[in-house]
Design an enzyme around this catalytic site. Structure first.
Site, PDB file in Angstrom:
ATOM      1  N   CYS A  51      27.152  34.716  43.478  1.00  0.00           N
ATOM      2  CA  CYS A  51      27.567  35.531  42.197  1.00  0.00           C
ATOM      3  C   CYS A  51      27.346  34.793  41.237  1.00  0.00           C
ATOM      4  O   CYS A  51      27.933  33.724  40.816  1.00  0.00           O
ATOM      5  CB  CYS A  51      28.894  35.726  42.540  1.00  0.00           C
ATOM      6  N   CYS A  98      29.654  34.749  38.177  1.00  0.00           N
ATOM      7  CA  CYS A  98      31.106  33.990  38.389  1.00  0.00           C
ATOM      8  C   CYS A  98      30.568  32.402  38.377  1.00  0.00           C
ATOM      9  O   CYS A  98      31.386  31.517  37.999  1.00  0.00           O
ATOM     10  CB  CYS A  98      31.513  34.211  40.054  1.00  0.00           C
ATOM     11  N   ASP A  99      29.578  32.109  38.885  1.00  0.00           N
ATOM     12  CA  ASP A  99      29.223  30.490  39.149  1.00  0.00           C
ATOM     13  C   ASP A  99      28.153  29.837  38.256  1.00  0.00           C
ATOM     14  O   ASP A  99      27.740  28.859  38.284  1.00  0.00           O
ATOM     15  CB  ASP A  99      28.979  30.349  40.556  1.00  0.00           C
TER      16      ASP A  99
HETATM   17  P1  FAD Z   1      38.112  42.659  48.130  1.00  0.00           P
HETATM   18  O1  FAD Z   1      38.435  41.364  47.315  1.00  0.00           O
HETATM   19  O2  FAD Z   1      36.913  42.390  49.238  1.00  0.00           O
HETATM   20  O3  FAD Z   1      39.264  42.956  49.001  1.00  0.00           O
HETATM   21  C1  FAD Z   1      39.145  43.701  50.211  1.00  0.00           C
HETATM   22  C2  FAD Z   1      40.503  43.737  51.055  1.00  0.00           C
HETATM   23  O4  FAD Z   1      40.140  44.618  52.041  1.00  0.00           O
HETATM   24  C3  FAD Z   1      40.864  42.414  51.617  1.00  0.00           C
HETATM   25  O5  FAD Z   1      42.156  42.100  51.605  1.00  0.00           O
HETATM   26  C4  FAD Z   1      40.591  42.906  53.227  1.00  0.00           C
HETATM   27  O6  FAD Z   1      41.251  42.088  54.016  1.00  0.00           O
HETATM   28  C5  FAD Z   1      40.938  44.115  53.113  1.00  0.00           C
HETATM   29  N1  FAD Z   1      40.177  44.913  54.209  1.00  0.00           N
HETATM   30  C6  FAD Z   1      38.841  44.874  54.619  1.00  0.00           C
HETATM   31  N2  FAD Z   1      38.792  46.033  55.739  1.00  0.00           N
HETATM   32  C7  FAD Z   1      39.954  46.413  56.017  1.00  0.00           C
HETATM   33  C8  FAD Z   1      40.340  47.168  56.982  1.00  0.00           C
HETATM   34  N3  FAD Z   1      39.662  47.804  57.838  1.00  0.00           N
HETATM   35  N4  FAD Z   1      41.890  47.329  56.926  1.00  0.00           N
HETATM   36  C9  FAD Z   1      42.499  46.878  56.172  1.00  0.00           C
HETATM   37  N5  FAD Z   1      42.254  45.973  55.287  1.00  0.00           N
HETATM   38  C10 FAD Z   1      40.650  45.856  55.187  1.00  0.00           C
HETATM   39  N6  FAD Z   1      34.480  38.009  40.755  1.00  0.00           N
HETATM   40  C11 FAD Z   1      34.868  37.518  39.641  1.00  0.00           C
HETATM   41  O7  FAD Z   1      35.457  38.402  38.776  1.00  0.00           O
HETATM   42  N7  FAD Z   1      34.791  36.227  39.306  1.00  0.00           N
HETATM   43  C12 FAD Z   1      34.479  35.311  40.075  1.00  0.00           C
HETATM   44  O8  FAD Z   1      34.396  34.083  39.633  1.00  0.00           O
HETATM   45  C13 FAD Z   1      34.146  35.755  41.224  1.00  0.00           C
HETATM   46  N8  FAD Z   1      33.658  34.911  42.320  1.00  0.00           N
HETATM   47  C14 FAD Z   1      33.333  35.331  43.489  1.00  0.00           C
HETATM   48  C15 FAD Z   1      32.891  34.284  44.701  1.00  0.00           C
HETATM   49  C16 FAD Z   1      32.680  34.627  45.892  1.00  0.00           C
HETATM   50  C17 FAD Z   1      32.068  33.610  46.825  1.00  0.00           C
HETATM   51  C18 FAD Z   1      32.602  35.840  46.223  1.00  0.00           C
HETATM   52  C19 FAD Z   1      32.235  36.430  47.502  1.00  0.00           C
HETATM   53  C20 FAD Z   1      33.104  36.831  45.130  1.00  0.00           C
HETATM   54  C21 FAD Z   1      33.487  36.527  43.750  1.00  0.00           C
HETATM   55  N9  FAD Z   1      33.833  37.588  42.920  1.00  0.00           N
HETATM   56  C22 FAD Z   1      34.135  37.028  41.694  1.00  0.00           C
HETATM   57  C23 FAD Z   1      33.905  38.944  43.065  1.00  0.00           C
HETATM   58  C24 FAD Z   1      35.318  39.541  43.590  1.00  0.00           C
HETATM   59  O9  FAD Z   1      35.812  38.528  44.534  1.00  0.00           O
HETATM   60  C25 FAD Z   1      35.463  40.774  44.061  1.00  0.00           C
HETATM   61  O10 FAD Z   1      34.750  41.353  43.082  1.00  0.00           O
HETATM   62  C26 FAD Z   1      36.721  41.593  44.131  1.00  0.00           C
HETATM   63  O11 FAD Z   1      37.546  40.469  45.077  1.00  0.00           O
HETATM   64  C27 FAD Z   1      36.676  42.686  44.563  1.00  0.00           C
HETATM   65  O12 FAD Z   1      37.755  43.071  44.780  1.00  0.00           O
HETATM   66  P2  FAD Z   1      38.438  44.261  45.970  1.00  0.00           P
HETATM   67  O13 FAD Z   1      39.981  44.318  45.920  1.00  0.00           O
HETATM   68  O14 FAD Z   1      37.615  45.713  45.512  1.00  0.00           O
HETATM   69  O15 FAD Z   1      38.023  43.916  47.491  1.00  0.00           O
END
Ligand code: FAD
Ligand code: NAP
Length: 310
Positions: free
Chosen positions: A133, A136-137
């Site tokens: 990302c 992010c980084d």
């Molecule tokens: P996620 O955070 O992906 O959460 C998904 C959830 O769904 C998890 O709890 C998982 O356990 C659950 N889940 C999945 N499948 C199932 C299932 N079958 N049953 C029940 N639960 C399930 N964004 C920023 O804004 N700033 C940053 O600095 C940044 N750094 C990042 C660094 C990395 C290495 C990565 C990978 C991402 C980064 N991001 C950053 C992006 C950010 O993390 C995501 O955009 C954000 O977390 C998305 O949120 P979400 O709630 O949609 O999904």
């Protein structure tokens, strides 16, 4: 079978924010946390671009605080993963590894998984030079030499973004043509800081404590070379976590959950989606949290409109 008014599937920024709003609305939501409590962010150490924090913030502290805030108002967390859902009739049924959950409404917030290269050194050096990302980084690589792997829109966007910060950017692609939009390709080719390395595969990441170099293999000649680098950005796509919902809600051609433009409704009334599972463009913690809020408000209105519910 335990009846729930509304279940939220996922415990990332989208799921926790939806839970906070629904709990404050008195709907006592149940959050199925899934395999990654706190979501994708917990795979990195710090976040610098979540509004409200002037100094780098521990991602585990951020996600623990979101959880505690939702629980304080009455959200109920269940540690389980949903394997299959049946949204064909009301109440909806979600089948988990540990239990079965029935609910009048559901919010899918299962996020997306970054696709990694699965090469030696990559996992060990994640957060120490290897990232997925640039938004992010990227700031950690000011005036440094970095590379982006991939040939799609994300890779080109990441390379152009990084060219504003880094002193040199390589775009490494396994073919000699990009699949990114032509307008973006033109911007890429016009940028003096960016050099494209065609027909190359990254085969390993080298470095003790931080990334120091990568090994590239030419896919046509098979010859290998080492490229010194401080940052490697993997941009070979994301896989939305939709397996449990296939055949139940409409998906986009890219496999994301399809939502109504500007809203969080899916193809099934009463089922809403928020965050990276339905967002192929922004993929940020703050946008996921914002969509979680939207889904909660959409779900609350939908539930209040159902006459047969007490
Ligand atoms: P996620 O955070 O992906 O959460 C998904 C959830 O769904 C998890 O709890 C998982 O356990 C659950 N889940 C999945 N499948 C199932 C299932 N079958 N049953 C029940 N639960 C399930 N964004 C920023 O804004 N700033 C940053 O600095 C940044 N750094 C990042 C660094 C990395 C290495 C990565 C990978 C991402 C980064 N991001 C950053 C992006 C950010 O993390 C995501 O955009 C954000 O977390 C998305 O949120 P979400 O709630 O949609 O999904
Ligand atoms: P993508 O379009 O699927 O592109 C992935 C790229 O990574 C492809 O070039 C692919 O190579 C390469 N790749 C895949 N696996 C690889 C591997 N193991 N090793 C090396 N290279 C690998 O993914 P994306 O760029 O993330 O885009 C996803 C969707 O979001 C697309 O629909 C895109 O248009 C959209 N998007 C749009 C914008 C925008 O409009 N500005 C920005 C970002 C994303 P091949 O080409 O050889 O297959």
């Amino acid at each position: 079978m335990s009846p729930h008014r509304i279940i939220i599937i996922g415990s990332g920024p989208a799921g926790y924010t939806a839970a906070l709003y629904l709990a404050r609305a008195g709907l006592a939501p149940t959050v199925i946390t899934g395999p990654f409590l706190g979501g994708q962010l917990t795979t990195t150490r710090e976040i610098e671009n979540f509004p409200g924090f002037a100094t780098p913030l521990s991602t585990s502290v951020l996600m623990e605080t979101m959880r505690a805030q939702a629980e304080r108002f009455g959200a109920n967390l269940v540690s389980d993963s949903i394997l299959r859902a049946d949204f064909s009739s009301s109440p909806f049924v979600c089948y988990g590894e540990e239990g079965t959950y029935t609910a009048d409404a559901a919010i899918i917030a299962t996020g997306a998984m970054v696709r990694w290269l699965d090469i030696p050194g990559e996992e060990r050096l994640r957060g120490a030079g290897v990232s997925a990302c640039a938004t992010c980084d990227g700031a950690f690589f000011r005036n440094k030499t970095v590379a982006v792997v991939g040939g799609g829109n994300t890779a080109v966007d990441e390379a152009l973004f990084l060219a504003r910060l880094a002193c040199k950017v390589y775009l490494i692609h396994r073919r000699d043509t990009l699949r990114a939009e032509v307008i973006q390709q033109n911007r890429l080719f016009a940028c003096e800081k960016i050099t494209c390395l065609w027909n190359k595969r990254v085969v390993s990441c080298q470095g003790e404590k931080r990334l120091e170099s990568i090994v590239l293999e030419d896919v046509q000649t098979g010859l290998s070379e080492e490229l010194p680098l401080e940052g490697l950005f993997v941009a070979v796509g994301h896989t939305p976590s939709t397996e449990a919902f296939k055949g139940q809600v409409a998906l986009t051609p890219d496999g994301y959950i399809a939502t109504t433009l500007g809203r969080t409704d899916t193809s099934v009334p009463g089922v809403f989606a928020a965050g990276d599972v339905c967002d192929s463009v922004y993929k940020q913690a703050i946008t996921a949290a914002g969509q979680g809020c939207m889904a909660a408000l959409d779900a609350e209105r939908w539930l209040s409109g159902k006459k047969d519910l007490s």
